[in-house]
Scaffold this active site. Structure first.
Site, PDB file in Angstrom:
ATOM      1  N   GLU A 104      10.322   7.982 -17.058  1.00 51.50           N
ATOM      2  CA  GLU A 104       8.952   8.445 -17.323  1.00 51.50           C
ATOM      3  C   GLU A 104       8.487   8.018 -18.715  1.00 51.50           C
ATOM      4  O   GLU A 104       7.343   7.622 -18.919  1.00 51.50           O
ATOM      5  CB  GLU A 104       8.878   9.968 -17.208  1.00 51.50           C
ATOM      6  N   HIS A 151       0.832  -1.226   0.000  1.00 54.34           N
ATOM      7  CA  HIS A 151       0.000   0.000   0.000  1.00 54.34           C
ATOM      8  C   HIS A 151       0.853   1.258   0.000  1.00 54.34           C
ATOM      9  O   HIS A 151       0.442   2.283   0.531  1.00 54.34           O
ATOM     10  CB  HIS A 151      -0.942   0.042   1.209  1.00 54.34           C
ATOM     11  N   SER A 172      15.706  20.900 -16.855  1.00 63.29           N
ATOM     12  CA  SER A 172      14.505  21.680 -17.145  1.00 63.29           C
ATOM     13  C   SER A 172      14.927  22.945 -17.867  1.00 63.29           C
ATOM     14  O   SER A 172      15.994  23.502 -17.601  1.00 63.29           O
ATOM     15  CB  SER A 172      13.802  22.032 -15.835  1.00 63.29           C
ATOM     16  N   LYS A 184      16.769  21.459 -11.631  1.00 63.90           N
ATOM     17  CA  LYS A 184      16.095  20.191 -11.917  1.00 63.90           C
ATOM     18  C   LYS A 184      16.969  19.155 -12.627  1.00 63.90           C
ATOM     19  O   LYS A 184      17.751  19.474 -13.498  1.00 63.90           O
ATOM     20  CB  LYS A 184      14.851  20.442 -12.787  1.00 63.90           C
TER      21      LYS A 184
END
Ligand code: ARG
Length: 461
Positions: free
Chosen positions: A290, A156, A277, A283
């Site tokens: 992804e 969970h 970024s 970043k």
């Protein structure tokens, strides 16, 4: 240009129809399979005396020359010629008009296209299985080096029990092993020769399908000519197996994304496998992971696309089936690229072992160990669960961890708890203790087993 089917037609095909129906823009990649199939077919025709030996020789030599043109990118493609099968045949007729016209004897594009895809998919399946194996080996290597790296195991998304990084990674290796098995199993069904089915009903000519199967190294020959040209279930199986593989990949990719957040800080992916970024200078984004997660969507999309194309299609061949190729080619490319890049990326991941160990110890992850300790002192498990729950509640109220309780405090909950409890309340003891088969404490044995499996399953039958 006059069409190969021009006999029946008086009018030219409309330009819009040519552009709408063409498949050459995407099926040209089947040229090598198409030529190999045609060579085997021509040999068989001459063995059977349907064409002369010299004619077969001429056809085969010229097919070779066409292969050279295609290899050297000197071949001219034209939408008016529809697909790769017609392109190669038209060029052959161009090269040797008289004999070239004999190649398509006892053959149809319907069995020809099924053959080409099967040849193509045999190789693609081999490639994918090899790439999965390479990735498994990388993961096994990392696991070997991390048998003692302790991390929190989750259920969970809540810290559950300490496990080792090796144990966690080997879970994926097992999944990939099954993925490979699925591809291998599907291979058996791909490995069936459809050629000789002709348009759908077979032929009146005395062909020898065994000879073609032998030349093209097919294990089996399709038993029903209508089935041979009608079905694409082998394509669906490949894409379906790829969807399951990508589902596994996406879970792994998701964990890499999570683990590289500041909040987790379990890993750092090297600069070469991350991107920056355009606006936020600080970043470092896990874009590769992804995208792996994202590309899973297009593979599932391909599965739905082909299932929907085939749904309710009456037998035998229908032009709808031309729509099988673009999704299939896209899936092959996607799956191969994903396997290549994830394998490389994994070699450039730094695991923050200290952080993993520290988080593994937090959040009462040893509560089950305490309950199981009570069970060894003969307390029924349900009772032990309750007692441990009470102890955890007590600790939460006092902002303490389990091992910080004094023995007197422990004894207020159960007399069965003795000083030996302290040696059990470390993540190391917890991990080492879980020696049940497949458990985190016997990961070294698991490594031996999976190594054997990965090697054995690859040996050709
Ligand atoms: N380009 C077609 C395909 O990909 C080849 C088979 C065409 N057969 C036909 N009878 N029109 O499916």
């Amino acid at each position: 240009m006059s069409k190969l089917w021009s006999g029946r037609f008086t009018e030219e095909t409309a330009k819009s129809v040519q552009d709408f129906t063409e498949s050459i823009s995407f099926d040209k990649r089947l040229w090598d399979e198409d030529i190999r199939g045609s060579i085997a077919h021509a040999m068989m025709l001459s063995e059977q005396g349907i064409i002369a030996k010299e004619e077969a020789d001429e056809i085969i030599t010229n097919l070779g020359a066409i292969g050279v043109e295609l290899t050297w990118d000197e071949f001219k493609f034209d939408n008016a010629v529809e697909d790769i099968h017609m392109h190669i045949e038209a060029e052959l007729i161009n090269f040797c008009p008289e004999t070239g016209k004999k190649l398509h004897t006892a053959r149809s594009r319907n069995d020809q296209v099924a053959l080409d895809i099967r040849l193509y998919l045999r190789d693609a399946t081999d490639d994918v299985i090899k790439l999965i194996k390479i990735f498994q080996k990388t993961l096994i290597g990392i696991s070997q080096a991390n048998i003692n790296t302790i991390m929190p195991g989750y259920t969970h998304m809540q810290r559950a029990q300490p496990v080792t990084l090796a144990h966690h990674l080997l879970a994926y290796v097992e999944m990939f092993e099954r993925d490979k098995e699925r591809y291998k199993d599907a291979y058996k069904r791909i490995d069936t020769l459809p050629l000789g089915a002709c348009a759908l009903a077979g032929t009146t000519l005395n062909i020898n399908r065994e000879s073609v199967a032998k030349q093209l190294k097919f294990k089996r020959i399709s038993d029903n000519s209508i089935d041979a040209v009608s079905d694409r279930d082998f394509v669906i199986e490949f894409i379906s197996n790829s969807s399951i593989l990508m589902m596994h990949m996406s879970r792994m990719a998701e964990e890499l994304v999570l683990w590289s957040t500041k909040e987790f800080s379990f890993i750092e992916i090297s600069d070469a496998y991350t991107t920056g970024s355009s606006i936020m200078p600080q970043k470092k984004n896990p874009d590769v992971a992804e995208l792996i997660r994202g590309k899973t969507g297009r593979v599932y999309g391909a599965l739905v696309s082909i299932l929907t194309t085939m749904k309710a299609l009456p037998l035998a061949y229908n032009r709808d089936m031309q729509e099988d190729k673009e999704p299939l080619f896209d899936v092959i490319k996607t799956v191969k690229n994903v396997l290549i890049v994830i394998n490389e990326m994994f070699k450039h991941i730094k695991f923050n072992k200290e952080r993993m160990r520290k988080t593994a110890a937090e959040g009462f992850s040893l509560a089950t160990d305490l309950a199981e300790y009570l069970v060894t002192k003969k307390m029924p498990f349900r009772e032990a669960h309750e007692v441990t729950g009470n102890i955890v509640k007590y600790c939460v109220d006092k902002s303490m961890d389990l091992h910080e309780l004094t023995i007197e405090e422990f004894k207020t909950f159960s007399d069965l708890i003795d000083n030996d409890i302290y040696s059990r309340l470390t993540v190391e003891a917890s991990v080492k203790g879980r020696k049940s088969y497949g458990g985190t404490g016997e990961v070294e044995e698991q490594l031996i087993r999976i190594r054997e499996k990965v090697d054995k399953n690859w040996t050709e039958e």
